[in-house]
Design an enzyme around this catalytic site. Structure first.
Site, PDB file in Angstrom:
ATOM      1  N   ARG A 101      33.434 105.126  12.128  1.00  0.00           N
ATOM      2  CA  ARG A 101      34.711 104.518  11.704  1.00  0.00           C
ATOM      3  C   ARG A 101      34.318 103.161  11.155  1.00  0.00           C
ATOM      4  O   ARG A 101      33.829 102.307  11.883  1.00  0.00           O
ATOM      5  CB  ARG A 101      35.635 104.408  12.912  1.00  0.00           C
ATOM      6  CG  ARG A 101      36.885 103.553  12.722  1.00  0.00           C
ATOM      7  CD  ARG A 101      37.894 104.213  11.817  1.00  0.00           C
ATOM      8  NE  ARG A 101      39.107 103.388  11.726  1.00  0.00           N
ATOM      9  CZ  ARG A 101      39.309 102.467  10.781  1.00  0.00           C
ATOM     10  NH1 ARG A 101      38.400 102.239   9.841  1.00  0.00           N
ATOM     11  NH2 ARG A 101      40.439 101.782  10.767  1.00  0.00           N
ATOM     12  N   HIS A 104      36.063  97.187  10.096  1.00  0.00           N
ATOM     13  CA  HIS A 104      37.465  96.880   9.793  1.00  0.00           C
ATOM     14  C   HIS A 104      38.006  95.909  10.831  1.00  0.00           C
ATOM     15  O   HIS A 104      37.352  95.634  11.843  1.00  0.00           O
ATOM     16  CB  HIS A 104      38.303  98.164   9.782  1.00  0.00           C
ATOM     17  CG  HIS A 104      38.447  98.785  11.149  1.00  0.00           C
ATOM     18  ND1 HIS A 104      37.441  99.522  11.742  1.00  0.00           N
ATOM     19  CD2 HIS A 104      39.464  98.753  12.058  1.00  0.00           C
ATOM     20  CE1 HIS A 104      37.834  99.934  12.932  1.00  0.00           C
ATOM     21  NE2 HIS A 104      39.053  99.479  13.167  1.00  0.00           N
ATOM     22  N   HIS A 106      42.179  94.506  12.481  1.00  0.00           N
ATOM     23  CA  HIS A 106      43.628  94.737  12.498  1.00  0.00           C
ATOM     24  C   HIS A 106      44.319  93.393  12.536  1.00  0.00           C
ATOM     25  O   HIS A 106      44.005  92.570  13.393  1.00  0.00           O
ATOM     26  CB  HIS A 106      44.083  95.515  13.730  1.00  0.00           C
ATOM     27  CG  HIS A 106      43.151  96.603  14.143  1.00  0.00           C
ATOM     28  ND1 HIS A 106      42.742  96.764  15.427  1.00  0.00           N
ATOM     29  CD2 HIS A 106      42.542  97.568  13.421  1.00  0.00           C
ATOM     30  CE1 HIS A 106      41.919  97.780  15.497  1.00  0.00           C
ATOM     31  NE2 HIS A 106      41.761  98.296  14.305  1.00  0.00           N
ATOM     32  N   GLU A 111      42.708  96.081  19.973  1.00  0.00           N
ATOM     33  CA  GLU A 111      42.330  97.487  20.175  1.00  0.00           C
ATOM     34  C   GLU A 111      41.690  97.688  21.541  1.00  0.00           C
ATOM     35  O   GLU A 111      40.784  96.951  21.926  1.00  0.00           O
ATOM     36  CB  GLU A 111      41.346  97.915  19.080  1.00  0.00           C
ATOM     37  CG  GLU A 111      40.724  99.291  19.319  1.00  0.00           C
ATOM     38  CD  GLU A 111      39.886  99.761  18.132  1.00  0.00           C
ATOM     39  OE1 GLU A 111      40.291  99.501  16.988  1.00  0.00           O
ATOM     40  OE2 GLU A 111      38.821 100.362  18.361  1.00  0.00           O
ATOM     41  N   HIS A 150      35.262  94.946  13.728  1.00  0.00           N
ATOM     42  CA  HIS A 150      34.530  95.887  14.581  1.00  0.00           C
ATOM     43  C   HIS A 150      34.260  97.204  13.862  1.00  0.00           C
ATOM     44  O   HIS A 150      34.773  97.449  12.756  1.00  0.00           O
ATOM     45  CB  HIS A 150      35.266  96.118  15.899  1.00  0.00           C
ATOM     46  CG  HIS A 150      36.669  96.622  15.712  1.00  0.00           C
ATOM     47  ND1 HIS A 150      37.722  95.773  15.434  1.00  0.00           N
ATOM     48  CD2 HIS A 150      37.194  97.877  15.736  1.00  0.00           C
ATOM     49  CE1 HIS A 150      38.828  96.482  15.314  1.00  0.00           C
ATOM     50  NE2 HIS A 150      38.542  97.761  15.478  1.00  0.00           N
ATOM     51  N   GLU A 173      46.834 102.944  12.519  1.00  0.00           N
ATOM     52  CA  GLU A 173      45.397 103.061  12.296  1.00  0.00           C
ATOM     53  C   GLU A 173      45.102 103.303  10.807  1.00  0.00           C
ATOM     54  O   GLU A 173      44.000 103.048  10.336  1.00  0.00           O
ATOM     55  CB  GLU A 173      44.879 104.208  13.173  1.00  0.00           C
ATOM     56  CG  GLU A 173      43.455 104.647  12.975  1.00  0.00           C
ATOM     57  CD  GLU A 173      42.408 103.579  13.315  1.00  0.00           C
ATOM     58  OE1 GLU A 173      42.760 102.547  13.892  1.00  0.00           O
ATOM     59  OE2 GLU A 173      41.241 103.799  12.957  1.00  0.00           O
TER      60      GLU A 173
HETATM   61 MN    MN Z   1      39.940  99.395  15.088  1.00  0.00          MN
END
Ligand code: MN
Ligand code: MN
Length: 391
Positions: A101, A104, A106, A111, A150, A173
């Site tokens: 993943r 990125h 937020h 999270e 992260h 998400e």
């Molecule tokens: Mn995340």
């Protein structure tokens, strides 16, 4: 009589009474008339009953379309899919070996995660300029404060599955700040100036967000970063919940609670693992300081909530489903299946608080409690013999 009633009134109700008094000239009324005015004002408050209780259970695995690719999947429950859950959003994410993943952050949520299967590696950057790389196994949790960059990566040759929780129900998400999204929409010349790499490298990158990408299978040995000079973060993003949380055992199950006391960086949430054995019940209780969000790891049960105004609603749930109980709402859980009901629970407060109905009743005079329900004193006294927690 009036004095006694006033003793029970909250500050908010008193101000309403003040308005009634001003409107009716309560000071010029007889005590009986004043009492009637107060009763009417309280009753008009009761009459403003809210609507029926909303649905508070949602099937996160089957109820949302989510993201599906050969690298991995993500299914989410935000206010879009699960409107009652205003304060917490959840994602069930699976990554195949080699998948990651992407980097990125937020903008509107921190999270939290619990690893359900496999092994996961994360990297995180913090505003003090430090970094950390951590590896997680089943039962471990992580926490990244809002805005911290992260990445999540499956390590080894087996797929991984983890549950993500975010401290904002409006967080999606699928709307994160991803590094490929930014760079693919910024001019190659600017990126060349910013990084020192040639512009033609950036000219050929795909013009969209990667989200979950596929790379080389990550080895279990810790990797080397591009720069070895960046200091390691002193605040741990990792807590071994299943092995290190304090176990509280009951006749019908157990709880393990991780608040910011045990895991200091987790400062907007408290996490709880709870098991209810077949036939067991988590007693009637409520949380004065937080909403409660639950994910069913396995088993099946009923959740029942009480929302005042005579409103009580019970909903069944099972593996892969989430439930949401608003702050202050009374509730209980029953294991209705043949296997252990295993739950992961989040509260949107860094401190854990609960109030138990049994504990409360037992802390009041026997005669008083007997008078509430028309019980005999002997019947009421035996309340003291019952257990609390899960039984
Ligand atoms: Mn995340
Ligand atoms: Mn609860």
């Amino acid at each position: 009589m009036e004095t006694t009633r006033r003793g029970f009134l909250s500050a908010a109700t008193l101000s309403t009474v003040g308005l009634v008094a001003a409107a009716t000239g309560i000071n010029s009324l007889t005590p009986n008339q004043a009492d009637a005015a107060i009763t009417a004002s309280i009753k008009s408050g009761f009459d403003k009953a809210p609507g029926e209780l909303e649905d508070f259970v949602f099937d996160i695995e089957h109820g949302s379309k989510g993201f599906i690719s050969s690298a991995g999947t993500a299914k989410e429950a935000t206010v879009e899919e699960f409107p009652v859950s205003q304060s917490i959003a959840g994602v069930s994410m699976r990554l195949n070996p080699g998948a990651f993943r992407e980097l990125h952050w937020h903008s509107i949520a921190a999270e939290w995660a619990y690893v359900l299967e496999g092994k996961v590696r994360t990297t995180a950057i913090t505003p003090d300029g430090t970094t950390s790389t951590d590896d997680f196994e089943v039962g471990d949790i992580w926490y990244f404060p809002r805005g911290h960059g992260h990445m999540l990566q499956c390590i080894g040759d087996k797929p991984c599955h983890f549950l993500l929780g975010f401290d904002n129900g409006h967080f999606s998400e699928f709307g994160t700040f991803s590094v490929t999204d930014w760079l693919s929409h910024t001019s190659p010349e600017i990126l060349a100036r910013n990084t020192g790499l040639p512009a033609n490298l950036f000219a050929s990158i795909p013009k969209k967000e990667l989200y979950i990408g596929m790379g080389k299978i990550a080895a279990e040995a810790k990797p080397t970063n591009i720069s070895s000079g960046i200091p390691i973060s002193s605040s741990s993003h990792k807590f071994r919940m299943e092995t290190d949380a304090i176990l509280q055992e009951f006749k019908g199950g157990y709880t393990k609670i991780v608040s910011s006391k045990e895991f200091p960086i987790q400062n907007s949430l408290t996490a709880l693992r709870m098991n209810l054995e077949p036939g067991a019940m988590r007693e009637l209780h409520w949380h004065p300081n937080a909403d409660e969000w639950q994910y069913v790891m396995s088993g099946q049960g009923n959740v029942s909530i009480f929302g005042s105004h005579g409103r009580v609603k019970t909903m069944p749930y099972g593996k892969g489903m989430v439930a949401f109980i608003k702050q202050g709402y009374g509730h209980y859980i029953e294991n209705t299946g043949k296997e252990t009901l295993k739950l992961i629970v989040l509260f949107n407060s860094s401190e854990y608080q609960e109030l138990s109905l049994n504990h409360w009743l037992n802390s009041n005079p026997t005669q008083l409690v007997a008078d509430h329900f028309g019980f005999s004193l002997k019947e009421t006294s035996s309340l003291a013999n019952h257990q609390t927690g899960i039984y």
